[in-house]
Design a protein around this motif. Structure first.
Motif, PDB file in Angstrom:
ATOM      1  N   TYR A 130      34.410 -10.580  -5.441  1.00  0.00           N
ATOM      2  CA  TYR A 130      35.713 -10.322  -6.078  1.00  0.00           C
ATOM      3  C   TYR A 130      35.576  -9.374  -7.271  1.00  0.00           C
ATOM      4  O   TYR A 130      36.336  -8.404  -7.396  1.00  0.00           O
ATOM      5  N   TYR A 131      34.608  -9.635  -8.139  1.00  0.00           N
ATOM      6  CA  TYR A 131      34.435  -8.800  -9.334  1.00  0.00           C
ATOM      7  C   TYR A 131      34.059  -7.372  -8.960  1.00  0.00           C
ATOM      8  O   TYR A 131      34.534  -6.406  -9.551  1.00  0.00           O
ATOM      9  N   ARG A 132      33.213  -7.211  -7.935  1.00  0.00           N
ATOM     10  CA  ARG A 132      32.832  -5.864  -7.481  1.00  0.00           C
ATOM     11  C   ARG A 132      34.035  -5.130  -6.900  1.00  0.00           C
ATOM     12  O   ARG A 132      34.192  -3.921  -7.100  1.00  0.00           O
ATOM     13  N   LEU A 133      34.847  -5.856  -6.159  1.00  0.00           N
ATOM     14  CA  LEU A 133      36.044  -5.239  -5.583  1.00  0.00           C
ATOM     15  C   LEU A 133      36.967  -4.714  -6.677  1.00  0.00           C
ATOM     16  O   LEU A 133      37.599  -3.669  -6.524  1.00  0.00           O
ATOM     17  N   LYS A 134      37.027  -5.424  -7.809  1.00  0.00           N
ATOM     18  CA  LYS A 134      37.937  -5.066  -8.882  1.00  0.00           C
ATOM     19  C   LYS A 134      37.357  -4.018  -9.840  1.00  0.00           C
ATOM     20  O   LYS A 134      38.097  -3.363 -10.557  1.00  0.00           O
ATOM     21  N   THR A 135      36.019  -3.869  -9.867  1.00  0.00           N
ATOM     22  CA  THR A 135      35.396  -2.976 -10.862  1.00  0.00           C
ATOM     23  C   THR A 135      34.552  -1.899 -10.188  1.00  0.00           C
ATOM     24  O   THR A 135      35.050  -0.849  -9.823  1.00  0.00           O
ATOM     25  N   SER A 136      33.262  -2.194 -10.007  1.00  0.00           N
ATOM     26  CA  SER A 136      32.346  -1.154  -9.518  1.00  0.00           C
ATOM     27  C   SER A 136      32.678  -0.692  -8.109  1.00  0.00           C
ATOM     28  O   SER A 136      32.437   0.449  -7.744  1.00  0.00           O
ATOM     29  N   ASP A 137      33.234  -1.589  -7.290  1.00  0.00           N
ATOM     30  CA  ASP A 137      33.592  -1.220  -5.919  1.00  0.00           C
ATOM     31  C   ASP A 137      35.078  -0.900  -5.796  1.00  0.00           C
ATOM     32  O   ASP A 137      35.669  -1.054  -4.738  1.00  0.00           O
ATOM     33  N   ASN A 138      35.673  -0.468  -6.882  1.00  0.00           N
ATOM     34  CA  ASN A 138      37.104  -0.175  -6.875  1.00  0.00           C
ATOM     35  C   ASN A 138      37.399   0.931  -5.867  1.00  0.00           C
ATOM     36  O   ASN A 138      36.893   2.047  -5.972  1.00  0.00           O
ATOM     37  N   ASN A 188      29.858 -22.718  -8.167  1.00  0.00           N
ATOM     38  CA  ASN A 188      29.550 -21.979  -6.931  1.00  0.00           C
ATOM     39  C   ASN A 188      30.537 -20.844  -6.703  1.00  0.00           C
ATOM     40  O   ASN A 188      30.160 -19.746  -6.284  1.00  0.00           O
ATOM     41  N   TYR A 189      31.795 -21.116  -6.967  1.00  0.00           N
ATOM     42  CA  TYR A 189      32.837 -20.098  -6.810  1.00  0.00           C
ATOM     43  C   TYR A 189      32.555 -18.896  -7.706  1.00  0.00           C
ATOM     44  O   TYR A 189      32.668 -17.743  -7.282  1.00  0.00           O
ATOM     45  N   LYS A 190      32.172 -19.184  -8.936  1.00  0.00           N
ATOM     46  CA  LYS A 190      31.922 -18.109  -9.894  1.00  0.00           C
ATOM     47  C   LYS A 190      30.703 -17.275  -9.480  1.00  0.00           C
ATOM     48  O   LYS A 190      30.735 -16.045  -9.490  1.00  0.00           O
ATOM     49  N   VAL A 191      29.626 -17.956  -9.097  1.00  0.00           N
ATOM     50  CA  VAL A 191      28.368 -17.259  -8.777  1.00  0.00           C
ATOM     51  C   VAL A 191      28.443 -16.586  -7.417  1.00  0.00           C
ATOM     52  O   VAL A 191      28.071 -15.422  -7.253  1.00  0.00           O
ATOM     53  N   GLU A 192      28.945 -17.338  -6.420  1.00  0.00           N
ATOM     54  CA  GLU A 192      28.903 -16.854  -5.039  1.00  0.00           C
ATOM     55  C   GLU A 192      30.012 -15.861  -4.724  1.00  0.00           C
ATOM     56  O   GLU A 192      29.772 -14.838  -4.076  1.00  0.00           O
ATOM     57  N   LEU A 230      32.834 -20.985 -17.890  1.00  0.00           N
ATOM     58  CA  LEU A 230      32.624 -20.607 -16.487  1.00  0.00           C
ATOM     59  C   LEU A 230      33.604 -19.528 -16.041  1.00  0.00           C
ATOM     60  O   LEU A 230      33.230 -18.539 -15.408  1.00  0.00           O
ATOM     61  N   ILE A 231      34.866 -19.712 -16.399  1.00  0.00           N
ATOM     62  CA  ILE A 231      35.923 -18.810 -15.927  1.00  0.00           C
ATOM     63  C   ILE A 231      35.782 -17.414 -16.519  1.00  0.00           C
ATOM     64  O   ILE A 231      35.976 -16.406 -15.830  1.00  0.00           O
ATOM     65  N   TYR A 232      35.419 -17.317 -17.800  1.00  0.00           N
ATOM     66  CA  TYR A 232      35.350 -16.013 -18.470  1.00  0.00           C
ATOM     67  C   TYR A 232      34.059 -15.260 -18.176  1.00  0.00           C
ATOM     68  O   TYR A 232      33.928 -14.092 -18.546  1.00  0.00           O
ATOM     69  N   ALA A 233      33.095 -15.896 -17.521  1.00  0.00           N
ATOM     70  CA  ALA A 233      31.797 -15.251 -17.286  1.00  0.00           C
ATOM     71  C   ALA A 233      31.955 -14.012 -16.419  1.00  0.00           C
ATOM     72  O   ALA A 233      32.607 -14.028 -15.391  1.00  0.00           O
ATOM     73  N   GLY A 234      31.359 -12.912 -16.865  1.00  0.00           N
ATOM     74  CA  GLY A 234      31.306 -11.701 -16.036  1.00  0.00           C
ATOM     75  C   GLY A 234      32.459 -10.764 -16.229  1.00  0.00           C
ATOM     76  O   GLY A 234      32.280  -9.653 -16.735  1.00  0.00           O
ATOM     77  N   ASP A 235      33.682 -11.174 -15.845  1.00  0.00           N
ATOM     78  CA  ASP A 235      34.799 -10.234 -15.874  1.00  0.00           C
ATOM     79  C   ASP A 235      35.482 -10.190 -17.238  1.00  0.00           C
ATOM     80  O   ASP A 235      35.856  -9.127 -17.713  1.00  0.00           O
ATOM     81  N   GLU A 236      35.645 -11.355 -17.898  1.00  0.00           N
ATOM     82  CA  GLU A 236      36.308 -11.374 -19.199  1.00  0.00           C
ATOM     83  C   GLU A 236      35.323 -11.136 -20.345  1.00  0.00           C
ATOM     84  O   GLU A 236      35.607 -10.400 -21.283  1.00  0.00           O
TER      85      GLU A 236
END
Length: 464
Positions: free
Chosen positions: A207-215, A197-201, A428-434
């Protein structure tokens, strides 16, 4: 005016009973139909049918004061009656003798607030309106355009800045919730479910948007420069102060203070963004690392004395729940019986000391299993079985050669080892950002010999 001079004292009773989920969900459905209907209200029979449709889709719903065997129409009438008793709606009869339902003004405000909570992307609802970049980009665009409406621009920039801060606070609050959940949960199943849930939600949506596309860093410096330019320009500040005279009760000095404070607040917020994002990074690392550490502990703990006692207690608890207490006690009784010896004999506790003969020829036998070799083998074994991004990528590529997705249950089908569970955690941890793949939670379970695990699907990305 005081809040409870507007809202009735029994208003929140609807949200506090044992059927609160049923009432709130039915309320949302009726309100959705209400918004799409006539401006002057909706026919009560239409509202009744909306609730009946909801009950048919959720057949196990129970309603207070209504027999379990009652029809959905009876239940729907009771639910609407409850809405009226708690003063969320008014039901009137018009000139055509038709009952018409209308929501009260304060109820509309609160329903919209409740819906905004359940539809927030931080709780699993992907809404493009909740992007960090949207607020910052709007502030940036307003400041970069040529204009003379300085006060209006400052007000709009301030509103977008505060909205951005509010989203950051919500993200921070959810991170704290997940960190607390590590302490509150001691089951591997629950910890992995929370990690999914943490990873998906949270990570993928915010968090990922804040660090990348929404930088926000690419807009931050220009925003600060423009705000400082306004503050240093006496003509602009005088213009803003004049617009603020009404807010300052025609006190020019107070208006200047208000204008300066608003600019100072925004400059401070944008200057502190690096620290804010660093704090969020730190909380993300704490949650991920602590979750992995606790799951590792629970996996290893299963084989020690505490783990075995836990398994005995769980076995007894399950038997008690199924009303087989006596059977459980009979089965575990031999575990707690100690053999009694009425008489202790010399042969039972004493072993005579043997004669020691010194060998004249004591040579060290050649042994290939030296400490150096063992350490080297253990090092390479650890290196090969680690969970770096390269190892996980190589592992997933074996599956992605012939397919675009794989379920966790399919991975564990042939390997239920602790190492396989740990590998899933790092997937789970590496999905998306790594690494370029995504995770989708599923509603099925994986039956592990130690626990039950919520299943999820791993979807290959374009670059993997």
């Amino acid at each position: 005016m005081e809040l409870f001079e507007i809202i009735p004292t029994n208003f929140f009773n609807l949200l506090s009973g044992k059927n609160q989920n049923l009432y709130v969900n039915a309320l949302f459905e009726v309100f959705k139909a209400y918004e799409q209907g006539s401006i002057l209200g909706m026919d009560k029979q239409v509202a009744q049918q909306v609730v009946i449709d909801y009950l048919e889709m959720h057949p196990h719903s129970e309603v207070d004061d209504i027999d379990v065997e009652a029809t959905n129409r009876d239940k729907a009438n009771q639910i609407l009656r409850r809405f009226e008793e708690c003063e969320w709606v008014d039901i009137d009869v018009n000139n055509d003798y038709v009952e018409v339902l209308n929501f009260r003004d304060y109820a509309i405000t609160i329903i919209e607030a409740l819906r905004s909570v359940t539809q927030d992307n931080l709780y699993g609802y992907d809404d493009e309106n909740h992007e960090f970049r949207g607020y910052i980009f709007t502030a940036y665009s307003l400041l970069m355009n040529e204009h003379v409406e300085y006060a209006m621009v400052i007000d709009q920039v301030y509103k977008n800045t505060i909205a951005f801060v509010r989203e950051i606070r919500k993200l921070d609050s959810r991170l704290k919730f997940y960190i607390r959940s590590i302490i509150e949960n001691s089951e591997i199943r629950d910890l992995i479910h929370l990690l999914v849930n943490y990873k998906v939600e949270l990570v993928d949506q915010a968090y990922y948007r804040l660090k990348t596309s929404d930088n926000v860093h690419k807009y931050k410096l220009e925003i600060i420069k423009r705000l400082e330019l306004y503050q240093q320009n006496p003509v602009i500040m005088e213009t803003i102060a004049r617009e603020y005279l009404l807010k300052a009760n025609n006190n020019y000095e107070l208006a200047k203070v208000k204008a300066n404070k608003k600019l100072d607040d925004m400059i401070d917020i944008y200057n502190s963004l690096d620290w804010i994002i660093s704090e969020i990074d730190n909380k993300n690392k704490i949650y991920v690392n602590t979750t992995i550490a606790k799951i590792k502990f629970l996996l290893n703990d299963d084989e020690n004395i505490i783990g075995k006692l836990n398994r005995i207690l769980k076995f007894v608890a399950n038997k008690v729940k199924s009303k087989k207490t006596e059977q459980a006690l009979k089965q575990i009784q031999p575990l707690f019986l100690f053999q009694q010896n009425n008489q202790i004999a010399n042969s039972s506790i004493y072993t005579p000391r043997g004669a020691y003969i010194r060998s004249k020829e004591q040579f060290l036998a050649a042994n290939e299993d030296t400490p150096s070799n063992r350490l080297q083998e253990e090092f390479y074994k650890e290196f090969e079985s680690n969970y770096s991004t390269d190892v996980i990528k190589k592992y997933l590529m074996e599956y992605f050669k012939t397919r675009s997705s794989i379920k966790a249950s399919e991975i564990l089908r042939s390997d239920m080892s602790d190492e396989a569970i740990m590998r899933l955690l790092y997937i789970l941890i590496y999905a998306g950002d790594e690494l370029d793949y995504s995770i989708i939670p599923l509603r099925t379970d994986i039956e592990h010999h130690k626990f039950r695990l919520a299943d999820f699907e791993i979807i290959r990305g374009y670059d993997l």
